[in-house]
Design a protein around this motif. Structure first.
Motif, PDB file in Angstrom:
ATOM      1  N   THR A  42     101.553 -37.723 -11.634  1.00 32.75           N
ATOM      2  CA  THR A  42     102.026 -38.770 -10.744  1.00 32.75           C
ATOM      3  C   THR A  42     102.417 -38.178  -9.395  1.00 32.75           C
ATOM      4  N   SER A  96      97.651 -47.203 -11.150  1.00 30.38           N
ATOM      5  CA  SER A  96      98.493 -46.885 -12.300  1.00 30.38           C
ATOM      6  C   SER A  96      97.641 -46.818 -13.551  1.00 30.38           C
ATOM      7  N   THR A 153      99.933 -43.125 -10.275  1.00 28.58           N
ATOM      8  CA  THR A 153     101.064 -43.208 -11.194  1.00 28.58           C
ATOM      9  C   THR A 153     100.556 -43.203 -12.624  1.00 28.58           C
TER      10      THR A 153
END
Length: 126
Positions: free
Chosen positions: A90, A11, A123
């Motif tokens: 993403t 992320s 992400t």
């Protein structure tokens, strides 16, 4: 058949960077065409970048100037350096291997690839 192992997902915030790795294991045989694809739920898997057996690279328009393929032949690893990541990047990213001699205009077509990794999630959000 070759087993492809991806790593490096995670992320990040918009504008950040990640480097994905793809390492084949098992019997790779002759040199293969290698590529990265990505997929979000409910959408088709789409080609991101590929390197042919002639070492020519091709990138999807939506990643040109931001993503770069790096081949480390000593480690037999293909990297995807991703910079300036945006929320629309993403996805689950997959490494793929295909036959030699795929025409450049077909390098980002998933039908050309026989072996796939399990994927690594990327992400991008604030």
């Amino acid at each position: 058949e070759v087993n492809l192992v991806e790593s490096g997902g995670g992320s990040v915030q918009p504008g950040g960077s990640l480097r994905l790795s793809c390492t084949p294991s098992g019997t790779t045989g002759s040199t293969r065409t290698m590529a990265w694809f990505r997929q979000v739920p409910g959408k088709e898997r789409e080609g991101v970048a590929a390197v042919g057996t002639d070492d020519m690279t091709t990138y999807a328009d939506f990643v040109k100037g931001r993503f770069t393929l790096i081949a480390d032949n000593d480690k037999d690893t293909l990297y995807l350096q991703m910079n300036s990541l945006q929320p629309e990047d993403t996805a689950m990213y997959y490494c793929a291997a295909g036959r030699q001699g795929i025409p450049r205009w077909r390098l980002l077509m998933k039908v050309e690839y026989d072996d796939w990794g399990q994927g690594t999630q990327v992400t991008v959000s604030s």
